[in-house]
Design a protein around this motif. Sequence first.
Motif, PDB file in Angstrom:
ATOM      1  N   UNK A  49     -19.868 -18.901  25.017  1.00 30.92           N
ATOM      2  CA  UNK A  49     -20.579 -18.026  24.078  1.00 30.92           C
ATOM      3  C   UNK A  49     -21.214 -16.902  24.889  1.00 30.92           C
ATOM      4  N   UNK A  50     -20.879 -15.662  24.519  1.00 28.91           N
ATOM      5  CA  UNK A  50     -21.433 -14.500  25.210  1.00 28.91           C
ATOM      6  C   UNK A  50     -22.560 -13.915  24.370  1.00 28.91           C
ATOM      7  N   UNK A  51     -23.704 -13.742  25.016  1.00 31.82           N
ATOM      8  CA  UNK A  51     -24.897 -13.223  24.349  1.00 31.82           C
ATOM      9  C   UNK A  51     -25.300 -11.900  24.983  1.00 31.82           C
ATOM     10  N   UNK A  52     -25.558 -10.901  24.165  1.00 29.38           N
ATOM     11  CA  UNK A  52     -26.139  -9.652  24.663  1.00 29.38           C
ATOM     12  C   UNK A  52     -27.648  -9.775  24.483  1.00 29.38           C
ATOM     13  N   UNK A  53     -28.370  -9.679  25.585  1.00 31.44           N
ATOM     14  CA  UNK A  53     -29.830  -9.804  25.578  1.00 31.44           C
ATOM     15  C   UNK A  53     -30.407  -8.440  25.929  1.00 31.44           C
ATOM     16  N   UNK A  54     -31.186  -7.898  25.006  1.00 28.84           N
ATOM     17  CA  UNK A  54     -31.825  -6.593  25.213  1.00 28.84           C
ATOM     18  C   UNK A  54     -33.331  -6.793  25.353  1.00 28.84           C
ATOM     19  N   UNK A  55     -33.886  -6.190  26.392  1.00 28.56           N
ATOM     20  CA  UNK A  55     -35.319  -6.282  26.667  1.00 28.56           C
ATOM     21  C   UNK A  55     -35.983  -4.952  26.309  1.00 28.56           C
ATOM     22  N   UNK A  56     -36.699  -4.885  25.170  1.00 28.91           N
ATOM     23  CA  UNK A  56     -37.364  -3.633  24.779  1.00 28.91           C
ATOM     24  C   UNK A  56     -38.790  -3.512  25.319  1.00 28.91           C
ATOM     25  N   UNK A  57     -39.088  -4.237  26.377  1.00 29.12           N
ATOM     26  CA  UNK A  57     -40.450  -4.277  26.914  1.00 29.12           C
ATOM     27  C   UNK A  57     -40.595  -3.435  28.176  1.00 29.12           C
ATOM     28  N   UNK A  58     -41.840  -3.177  28.545  1.00 30.41           N
ATOM     29  CA  UNK A  58     -42.151  -2.379  29.725  1.00 30.41           C
ATOM     30  C   UNK A  58     -42.125  -3.191  31.014  1.00 30.41           C
ATOM     31  N   UNK A  59     -41.926  -4.498  30.893  1.00 36.08           N
ATOM     32  CA  UNK A  59     -41.847  -5.358  32.072  1.00 36.08           C
ATOM     33  C   UNK A  59     -40.557  -6.163  32.027  1.00 36.08           C
ATOM     34  N   UNK A  60     -40.081  -6.562  33.203  1.00 33.63           N
ATOM     35  CA  UNK A  60     -38.854  -7.354  33.300  1.00 33.63           C
ATOM     36  C   UNK A  60     -39.087  -8.762  32.750  1.00 33.63           C
ATOM     37  N   UNK A  61     -38.023  -9.377  32.270  1.00 30.80           N
ATOM     38  CA  UNK A  61     -38.058 -10.769  31.809  1.00 30.80           C
ATOM     39  C   UNK A  61     -37.268 -11.595  32.823  1.00 30.80           C
ATOM     40  N   UNK A  62     -37.931 -12.519  33.490  1.00 25.58           N
ATOM     41  CA  UNK A  62     -37.269 -13.413  34.433  1.00 25.58           C
ATOM     42  C   UNK A  62     -36.922 -14.709  33.719  1.00 25.58           C
ATOM     43  N   UNK A  63     -35.742 -15.248  34.013  1.00 20.69           N
ATOM     44  CA  UNK A  63     -35.344 -16.509  33.392  1.00 20.69           C
ATOM     45  C   UNK A  63     -34.661 -17.382  34.433  1.00 20.69           C
ATOM     46  N   UNK A  64     -34.706 -18.693  34.210  1.00 24.66           N
ATOM     47  CA  UNK A  64     -34.073 -19.637  35.131  1.00 24.66           C
ATOM     48  C   UNK A  64     -33.406 -20.780  34.378  1.00 24.66           C
ATOM     49  N   UNK A  65     -32.727 -20.455  33.311  1.00 17.65           N
ATOM     50  CA  UNK A  65     -31.968 -21.418  32.524  1.00 17.65           C
ATOM     51  C   UNK A  65     -31.827 -20.939  31.092  1.00 17.65           C
ATOM     52  N   UNK A  66     -30.751 -21.366  30.451  1.00 16.04           N
ATOM     53  CA  UNK A  66     -30.477 -20.982  29.067  1.00 16.04           C
ATOM     54  C   UNK A  66     -30.026 -22.232  28.320  1.00 16.04           C
ATOM     55  N   UNK A  67     -30.494 -22.398  27.091  1.00 14.42           N
ATOM     56  CA  UNK A  67     -30.059 -23.507  26.234  1.00 14.42           C
ATOM     57  C   UNK A  67     -29.723 -22.954  24.855  1.00 14.42           C
ATOM     58  N   UNK A  68     -28.648 -23.479  24.245  1.00 13.32           N
ATOM     59  CA  UNK A  68     -28.192 -23.015  22.938  1.00 13.32           C
ATOM     60  C   UNK A  68     -27.880 -24.181  22.021  1.00 13.32           C
TER      61      UNK A  68
END
Length: 155
Positions: A49-68
């Motif tokens: 599954x391909x997800x497009x993730x858009x960050x509309x914020x002024x700071x970066x979003x760090x992640x270390x895992x994904x669950x669906x």
Amino acid sequence: MRRLIGLTLSLVLLSLSACALFPDRDALHINVVGIEPLQSQDLEVRFAVKLRVQNPNETAIDYNGVALDLEVNGRPLAAGVSDQQGSIPRFSETVLTVPVSVSAFSVLRQTLGLSQTQSLNNLPYVLRGKLAGGLFGTVRFVDRGTLDLPTTVTW
């Protein structure tokens, strides 16, 4: 008794002020942009599954895992996890790919739940998931739409 009430009130006020220290974040925009078949085993089908993730914020979003969790036509169909990690820069986007598994029993439940005029295409789906980001950085999301399964799936 008065000390207990005073202590409780102080803790409530302290916790409310602590929430004000965290910056307000706009919700991420997450959409399913593709579903591709993967090599399957025995009584399961696997998809990427391909997800497009858009960050509309002024700071970066760090992640270390994904669950669906994928629900189709009001019924659970697939689930998947990935230990990928990274960062989505401010005002930026990325595409994440998460493998999900579908058991033959889930497909059978879906097929039995369809009327004779319905197919497995154009069914409503709800995708729920999360981008893990530590104690206060985890971002949960929901995407809804209609599903178009690839035709090259073999059992």
